[in-house]
Motif scaffolding. Structure first.
Motif, PDB file in Angstrom:
ATOM      1  N   LEU A 421      48.046  33.354  42.353  1.00 44.85           N
ATOM      2  CA  LEU A 421      47.865  34.762  42.012  1.00 44.85           C
ATOM      3  C   LEU A 421      49.002  35.222  41.113  1.00 44.85           C
ATOM      4  CD1 LEU A 421      47.096  34.344  45.334  1.00 44.85           C
ATOM      5  CD2 LEU A 421      46.000  36.510  44.807  1.00 44.85           C
ATOM      6  N   TRP A 422      48.625  35.787  39.961  1.00 48.88           N
ATOM      7  CA  TRP A 422      49.592  36.254  38.971  1.00 48.88           C
ATOM      8  C   TRP A 422      49.849  37.739  39.179  1.00 48.88           C
ATOM      9  CZ3 TRP A 422      50.909  33.104  34.451  1.00 48.88           C
ATOM     10  CH2 TRP A 422      50.276  31.850  34.439  1.00 48.88           C
ATOM     11  N   GLY A 423      51.134  38.134  39.214  1.00 50.76           N
ATOM     12  CA  GLY A 423      51.451  39.547  39.385  1.00 50.76           C
ATOM     13  C   GLY A 423      52.701  39.929  38.618  1.00 50.76           C
ATOM     14  N   ASP A 427      54.863  44.985  41.872  1.00 46.01           N
ATOM     15  CA  ASP A 427      53.535  45.629  41.862  1.00 46.01           C
ATOM     16  C   ASP A 427      52.798  45.505  43.200  1.00 46.01           C
ATOM     17  OD1 ASP A 427      52.664  43.010  41.956  1.00 46.01           O
ATOM     18  OD2 ASP A 427      51.444  43.093  40.132  1.00 46.01           O
ATOM     19  N   THR A 429      51.898  42.621  44.656  1.00 42.32           N
ATOM     20  CA  THR A 429      51.141  41.368  44.797  1.00 42.32           C
ATOM     21  C   THR A 429      51.767  40.457  45.853  1.00 42.32           C
ATOM     22  OG1 THR A 429      50.387  41.451  42.499  1.00 42.32           O
ATOM     23  CG2 THR A 429      50.311  39.322  43.575  1.00 42.32           C
ATOM     24  N   ALA A 432      51.326  41.842  49.404  1.00 44.77           N
ATOM     25  CA  ALA A 432      49.939  41.687  49.860  1.00 44.77           C
ATOM     26  C   ALA A 432      49.654  40.240  50.239  1.00 44.77           C
ATOM     27  CB  ALA A 432      48.983  42.152  48.766  1.00 44.77           C
ATOM     28  N   ASN A 433      50.173  39.306  49.455  1.00 43.80           N
ATOM     29  CA  ASN A 433      49.946  37.890  49.748  1.00 43.80           C
ATOM     30  C   ASN A 433      50.668  37.450  51.018  1.00 43.80           C
ATOM     31  OD1 ASN A 433      48.247  37.379  47.560  1.00 43.80           O
ATOM     32  ND2 ASN A 433      49.967  37.037  46.178  1.00 43.80           N
ATOM     33  N   GLN A 464      54.367  34.529  40.441  1.00 47.92           N
ATOM     34  CA  GLN A 464      53.184  33.718  40.724  1.00 47.92           C
ATOM     35  C   GLN A 464      53.215  33.355  42.210  1.00 47.92           C
ATOM     36  OE1 GLN A 464      54.322  30.754  37.854  1.00 47.92           O
ATOM     37  NE2 GLN A 464      52.595  31.238  36.516  1.00 47.92           N
ATOM     38  N   SER A 465      52.151  33.709  42.907  1.00 47.97           N
ATOM     39  CA  SER A 465      52.045  33.399  44.336  1.00 47.97           C
ATOM     40  C   SER A 465      51.195  32.150  44.496  1.00 47.97           C
ATOM     41  CB  SER A 465      51.405  34.568  45.084  1.00 47.97           C
ATOM     42  OG  SER A 465      52.147  35.744  44.894  1.00 47.97           O
ATOM     43  N   CYS A 488      44.457  37.501  38.732  1.00 49.93           N
ATOM     44  CA  CYS A 488      45.463  38.110  37.865  1.00 49.93           C
ATOM     45  C   CYS A 488      45.469  39.610  38.110  1.00 49.93           C
ATOM     46  CB  CYS A 488      45.163  37.809  36.404  1.00 49.93           C
ATOM     47  SG  CYS A 488      46.281  38.676  35.283  1.00 49.93           S
ATOM     48  N   HIS A 489      46.649  40.147  38.486  1.00 54.48           N
ATOM     49  CA  HIS A 489      46.780  41.573  38.778  1.00 54.48           C
ATOM     50  C   HIS A 489      47.548  42.321  37.692  1.00 54.48           C
ATOM     51  CE1 HIS A 489      44.931  40.666  42.527  1.00 54.48           C
ATOM     52  NE2 HIS A 489      45.960  40.004  43.027  1.00 54.48           N
ATOM     53  N   ASN A 512      41.912  41.652  37.907  1.00 55.78           N
ATOM     54  CA  ASN A 512      42.063  43.016  38.424  1.00 55.78           C
ATOM     55  C   ASN A 512      42.481  43.897  37.247  1.00 55.78           C
ATOM     56  OD1 ASN A 512      42.599  45.296  39.869  1.00 55.78           O
ATOM     57  ND2 ASN A 512      44.149  44.373  41.201  1.00 55.78           N
TER      58      ASN A 512
END
Length: 516
Positions: A421-423, A427, A429, A432-433, A464-465, A488-489, A512
């Motif tokens: 997951l890109w953030g 933000d 991200t 949340a992860n 990056q998660s 991608c957020h 997103n």
């Protein structure tokens, strides 16, 4: 023992065990070790009790040198004292460490290991910092994952008390310190019975006290200094057995199998890698992969690096072994070899195993990702008639030509789901992860792993998660490069990065964005 599953990162896991045995914590923050001190401070403020029925007395100083001086004074006063640090912070503690190590005070330091600034500044992980402390007289215990960070933190404290010896408990900054996993928490009541009460009382009795004044820390002359230094051999020689004793006690509680040097792989292996900290997990995966193809390979994971026990190390090497590659996560400029490599060569000679060909290599400096493909290249190098020495993996050295060629491979992980997951830093991200992986691990009952690759800028930088979860334990201590799900957020990334490069065929991509 009833299993108490929790989802924790390595910092929290180490702090959890440290809190149990700590009366005073002298702290000063430095990335990536700060969360350990923060957790201890938070638990103390909330009234959490240690094994001695009190809250930890947390003292924040104005520098790491001050924190180390506070540790020294507190230990001399008879209080079990702990600190947490990394990198330059650890360097500022070295003068006091020589005193605490030399005076056999049961100091314990938990190190989220990190680059020490030299040619460039870097906040990321390798072994430069604790390798600089090899001569301080501290024992050095190494963990490879959050579960080991919890278990071996307890071993460090128990051994420090019983062996009356100063300990560093080290693990890889970010890769272990910030990696979240579902692990089993130790029970404080189980740990209480393991404390060597006789040794603890002896430590208390020897504290500085105006009621029974003592004279210590004197200046000595050439007539006796050397003899005193050599007299300390008795302590160092007996300590490995003390550490193994407490590893055995933790093994009884948990069903795990900690040794000073753990061997993993084919019992008749001819090629063996020696390594410590987080890369050990990747090497284990690669050993399984190669042995399934008919190779005979193995690996030795170092847990107790100082004092280095020649007899325990030699016992861990299979009798069939012909060649060894030693992997160091640091570079000692100008040396004929890196520290672990030199220790292994010396230990094999002392053990009468000088027939084994040994080569050394460097990997993973400044958190450079270390993958199964690179480990395969190390084993392939060992098979050659003249294996390359002083090699590097994970980079293309087209200047001094130290690097081994390698091909990335994707190891099979049946039933495992991986996500990337890109953030944008700040933000939400990552937060949340963390919640998602905690839910999957705790409520969903899955093995779960979350690692967050941060930009140096942290807030406002690229994050990056890398998430994995499934029904089998997860040992992949490297980035997700073949994801079932990519999200991608930050819509601006669409034109900057190849967001789907790591997406599996048939995988899911989520963007997103505010666009129609």
């Amino acid at each position: 023992m009833k299993k108490n599953y929790v989802v924790m990162d390595g910092n929290t896991a180490a702090a959890y065990s440290a809190y149990a045995f700590t009366e005073v914590a002298a702290i000063y923050p430095i990335t990536p070790s700060s969360p350990m001190a923060e957790k201890v401070d938070e638990w103390s403020a909330k009234g959490k009790k240690n094994l001695f029925g009190s809250t930890v007395d947390v003292i924040q100083m104005q520098s790491e040198a001050g924190a180390a001086g506070t540790c020294h004074g507190s230990l001399q006063a008879g209080a079990l004292t702990t600190t947490f640090t990394s990198s330059q912070g650890l360097m500022l503690m070295i003068p006091a460490m020589y005193a605490m190590g030399g005076q056999f005070l049961p100091s314990v330091m938990h190190i989220a290991s990190r680059v020490v600034t030299s040619n460039h500044h870097s906040i990321f992980g390798d072994h430069t910092d604790f390798m600089t402390c090899r001569m301080t007289g501290y024992a050095m215990l190494m963990s490879s994952c959050p579960q080991e960070a919890m278990d071996l933190a307890a071993v460090a404290h128990l051994s420090a008390i019983s062996g009356r010896y100063a300990f560093m408990h080290c693990f890889d900054g970010f890769r272990t310190s910030h990696e979240m996993q579902r692990i089993e928490a130790l029970d404080y009541e189980d740990l209480r019975g393991l404390v060597d009460q006789e040794a603890l009382q002896a430590f208390r009795r020897q504290s500085l006290n105006p009621e029974h004044p003592t004279n210590r820390g004197n200046n000595v002359n050439p007539d006796i200094y050397f003899q005193c230094k050599e007299g300390a051999n008795v302590k160092a020689n007996s300590l490995p057995d003390t550490v193994q004793h407490y590893m055995d006690e933790i093994n009884k509680l948990t069903g795990r199998d900690y040794k000073l040097f753990n061997y993993y792989g084919a019992p008749d292996a001819e090629e063996v890698i020696v390594v410590m900290c987080s890369a050990s997990e990747t090497v284990k995966e690669t050993v399984d992969y190669l042995n399934a193809q008919g190779r005979k390979v193995g690996m030795v994971q170092i847990h107790l690096y100082r004092p280095f026990s020649v007899s325990h190390f030699a016992a861990a090497i299979p009798a069939t072994c012909k060649r060894i590659a030693v992997l160091d996560r640091n570079k000692e400029t100008g040396s004929v070899g890196e520290p672990v490599y030199l220790d292994v060569v010396t230990a094999l000679n002392q053990a009468g195993r000088g027939d084994i060909r040994v080569v050394g290599g460097r990997y993973g400096l400044s958190s450079k990702d270390t993958t199964p493909g690179q480990i395969v290249a190390v084993y392939d190098n060992l098979e050659k008639d003249e294996p390359k020495n002083n090699f590097t993996i994970g980079i293309n050295d087209d200047v001094t030509f130290t690097s081994l060629d390698y091909k990335e491979i994707e190891l099979p992980h049946p039933g495992q789901i991986s996500c990337k997951l890109w953030g944008l830093g700040g933000d939400g991200t990552v937060g949340a992860n963390k919640n998602a992986i905690s839910t999957i691990g705790f409520v969903g009952g899955k093995y779960a792993q979350a690692y967050f690759s941060y930009d140096t800028m942290k807030s406002g930088g690229l994050t990056q998660s890398h998430l994995r979860f499934g029904d089998e334990p997860i040992r992949s201590t490297y980035l997700v490069s073949s994801a079932d799900f990519v999200a991608c957020h930050a819509p601006t990334y669409v034109s900057k990065y190849d967001l789907t490069e790591d997406l599996k065929e048939g995988g899911t991509f989520l963007l997103n964005c505010p666009w129609t």
